[in-house]
Scaffold this active site. Structure first.
Site, PDB file in Angstrom:
ATOM      1  CG  ASP A 163      -1.000   6.413   0.882  1.00 20.85           C
ATOM      2  OD1 ASP A 163       0.088   6.690   1.407  1.00 20.85           O
ATOM      3  OD2 ASP A 163      -1.982   5.991   1.521  1.00 20.85           O
ATOM      4  CG  HIS A 164       4.656   4.550   0.230  1.00 19.08           C
ATOM      5  ND1 HIS A 164       5.429   5.517   0.828  1.00 19.08           N
ATOM      6  CD2 HIS A 164       5.194   4.361  -1.001  1.00 19.08           C
ATOM      7  CE1 HIS A 164       6.397   5.883   0.007  1.00 19.08           C
ATOM      8  NE2 HIS A 164       6.266   5.203  -1.113  1.00 19.08           N
ATOM      9  CE1 TYR A 178      -3.274   5.701   8.121  1.00 13.90           C
ATOM     10  CE2 TYR A 178      -1.740   5.776   9.961  1.00 13.90           C
ATOM     11  CZ  TYR A 178      -2.925   5.337   9.411  1.00 13.90           C
ATOM     12  OH  TYR A 178      -3.776   4.539  10.158  1.00 13.90           O
ATOM     13  CG  HIS A 179       4.011   7.595   3.584  1.00 12.60           C
ATOM     14  ND1 HIS A 179       4.910   6.540   3.445  1.00 12.60           N
ATOM     15  CD2 HIS A 179       4.111   8.001   4.870  1.00 12.60           C
ATOM     16  CE1 HIS A 179       5.516   6.325   4.605  1.00 12.60           C
ATOM     17  NE2 HIS A 179       5.041   7.202   5.484  1.00 12.60           N
ATOM     18  N   PRO A 180       0.216  10.204   1.633  1.00 14.05           N
ATOM     19  CG  PRO A 180      -1.575  11.547   2.290  1.00 14.05           C
ATOM     20  CD  PRO A 180      -0.625  10.515   2.808  1.00 14.05           C
TER      21      PRO A 180
END
Length: 616
Positions: A351-352, A548-550
């Site tokens: 994730d980021h 919120y980039h999983p």
């Protein structure tokens, strides 16, 4: 006062949570500007009471699933079923600027990650919050609408990892295929003009000072030698730029709206909404032949004659595989789940991370408080103001090591907080920071408009994992973020935080702004030497949080990769007739926002599936 549809009152941006009631929205929207989209009808009731079979079943109508269902149903001889756990998006989803308003509602899976001593130390109970879209369009219905492809080297690396056909030259045609480029700022030869996703500049208005704030940001970066880049989705990918969005006339283009609304009457496409898929049906020959669903207290097996395709996202796709017997055998045996294929499902979670504690008080001009009714009127009449996501579309991509390979390691998002808005508090609260901390920094917004800098770690080395908590499909999965477990991530993000301090030292910054740094509630960093690496690490372990980039939990890779779950054609190893098509297949996270790469994956997968079923 309760925000509309039971929305978490502090999660709505731009200070409008007190007035965006459902009745007001519906009245104004239908009076001034029709943004309502007719999505395909829900066939759940009919299908639950029949023995209807389908050629393909796609699980999840999100960024990937909606696109995939459209492309597969282009073949009129194939019957395609698309199943979504949530309902149609509410009309406030169409307004880009209030995307935070749908968090903590029924349109959100509302996941929490496990406690960690390594990260998120300043959030309540040390538990990070991960929203995931539970509605048609999935996360594309609740995200920031940013159009970012990632870096060309990301995809070249995917191929080098043993995934033929995934280099940038190969995937570029799918980026072009998905988009309808509608912006003069986009280099024509690098974009497509026949796709479903409308891509255009966010509209500018006068009320939010967007243009003024954008000009300030460009001056800060220019003084440090970082250029303005017209189209960072084309060739050059280092510098500061204004990104276009997945919007049309200032209105959100989620994938369900873009890909499904135009074909809502296509006879061979059926959609089930508010229907939970509880497992994939796999026979004794290890072939997937359908899914088990649950709706209105009814369980039903639905047959897929060709393939089951999971497009449920980086959390729900691995959860479904695990519940169906595909995953690490030791983990499955804990829950008495028969093992069908022993694979590293749920591993490789990436994730980021961004830092959100750096603020600039804009002191060079007297800011005025924005009237929420003016914002709404402007949006409904000329599509400005709320049609833009404040200054989120102004971003910088920086190589903090100053190499010459045009492969930045830090992305800086920027957020504008108008005077006396609740947007800063809404952002901090939506990410689970305590009231005491929120109130302290909302006071800064009482006196000044604020610009927030969010340096983002583009290629984390740390890895997390998605696991089961039980064999009950209605239990949320166990999510271990793995944040900052690799020291390299702290080092790189420290360079990103130092970059913000460098920006604050420029003459352009000092002529207009004052620097403010949010501190942890417990003051654990206060005795450390300011600007030392130890001080920055302390801030990072307190404030670094999810963008919120999983991705990555069903890793794509060759048979020689012991961590691979799917092959380069996205077929699950050890199970026939089963694929995964979503962000979970990424072997390595892309260098930027992940929504557009996820749609690209679906476009490419559709062509591969058509190739794999010749003669149809």
């Amino acid at each position: 006062m309760t925000a509309l549809n039971g929305t978490h009152p502090n999660s709505v941006s731009l200070g409008i949570s007190q007035f965006l009631l459902s009745q007001l929205l519906s009245t104004l929207v239908y009076s001034y500007y029709d943004i309502y989209t007719t999505y395909p009808n829900d066939r759940s009731a009919d299908i639950l009471q029949s023995n209807e079979e389908f050629d393909f079943i796609v699980v999840g109508a999100g960024s990937a699933g909606s696109a995939l269902a459209n492309r597969l149903s282009e073949n009129s001889s194939w019957k395609v079923l698309l199943i979504e756990a949530g309902p149609d998006p509410p009309y406030e989803s169409d307004i880009p600027a209030i995307f935070f308003s749908l968090q903590h509602t029924k349109y959100d899976w509302k996941y929490s990650v496990e406690k960690s001593t390594e990260s998120c130390r300043s959030v309540v109970d040390n538990e990070g919050y991960w929203p995931r879209g539970k509605l048609m369009g999935g996360c594309s219905s609740i995200n920031g609408n940013i159009y970012v492809r990632g870096n060309a080297k990301d995809y070249d690396n995917w191929e080098k990892m043993g995934n033929p056909g995934w280099n940038y030259e190969s995937v570029l045609k799918y980026f072009k295929k998905l988009e309808f480029a509608n912006s003069e700022a986009m280099e024509k030869e690098a974009h497509g003009y026949d796709g479903y996703i409308n891509v255009e500049e966010f509209p500018d208005g006068d009320l939010l000072d967007n243009t003024y704030n954008r000009e300030l940001l460009v001056k800060f970066y220019n003084e440090l030698g970082y250029p303005y880049v017209k189209d960072m989705n084309a060739k050059q990918r280092s510098g500061i730029t204004s990104f276009p969005g997945t919007v049309k006339n200032g209105v959100r283009q989620n994938t369900a709206k873009a890909y499904l609304a135009p074909i809502k009457d296509r006879k061979n496409l059926s959609v089930m909404k508010e229907t939970m898929v509880t497992k994939v049906l796999i026979d004794n020959n290890k072939k997937a032949y359908g899914v088990e669903v649950f709706r209105n207290n009814i369980y039903k097996n639905i047959i897929a004659k060709k393939e089951v395709i999971l497009s449920a996202g980086a959390i729900n796709s691995p959860q479904l595989l695990l519940l169906s017997g595909v995953g690490p055998q030791d983990h499955l045996k804990q829950f008495n789940i028969p093992v069908i294929s022993d694979l590293k499902v749920g591993y490789n979670l990436q994730d980021h991370l961004f830092m959100l504690n750096s603020l600039a008080k804009v002191t060079s001009r007297k800011s005025k408080q924005v009237n929420p009714l003016d914002l709404m009127y402007s949006f409904l009449t000329d599509k400005t103001e709320l049609g833009s996501v404040t200054v989120l579309n102004t971003m910088a991509f920086i190589d903090t090591l100053n190499t010459t390979n045009d492969y930045p390691d830090i992305q800086v998002h920027h957020v504008s907080h108008p005077l006396k808005s609740d947007s800063l508090g809404g952002l901090l609260k939506s990410m689970n920071y305590p009231d005491k901390l929120v109130e302290k920094y909302e006071k800064e917004n009482e006196k000044h408009a604020l610009l927030q800098f969010l340096p983002t770690l583009l290629r984390p080395q740390s890895r997390g994992r998605v696991m089961l908590k039980s064999n009950d499909p209605f239990d949320p999965p166990k999510i271990i973020s793995g944040y900052l477990t690799k020291s390299e991530d702290v080092v790189t993000l420290t360079r990103g935080v130092k970059l913000i301090h460098d920006l604050a030292s420029t003459e352009a910054f000092k002529s207009c702004c004052e620097f403010v740094e949010i501190q942890p509630v417990m003051n654990e960093c206060k005795d450390l030497n300011k600007l030392s690496d130890g001080y920055f690490e302390c801030l990072i372990r307190n404030f670094a949080n999810s963008v919120y980039h999983p991705v990555g939990t069903c890793k794509m890779g060759p048979t020689s990769d012991k961590d691979a779950v799917v092959d380069a054609r996205l077929r699950v190893y050890g199970v026939q007739g089963l694929r995964v098509v979503d962000a979970s297949i990424m072997p390595q996270i892309t260098s930027g926002n992940t929504n557009i790469p996820t749609i690209m994956i679906a476009e490419k997968a559709a062509d591969m599936i058509k190739e794999d079923w010749p003669g149809n």
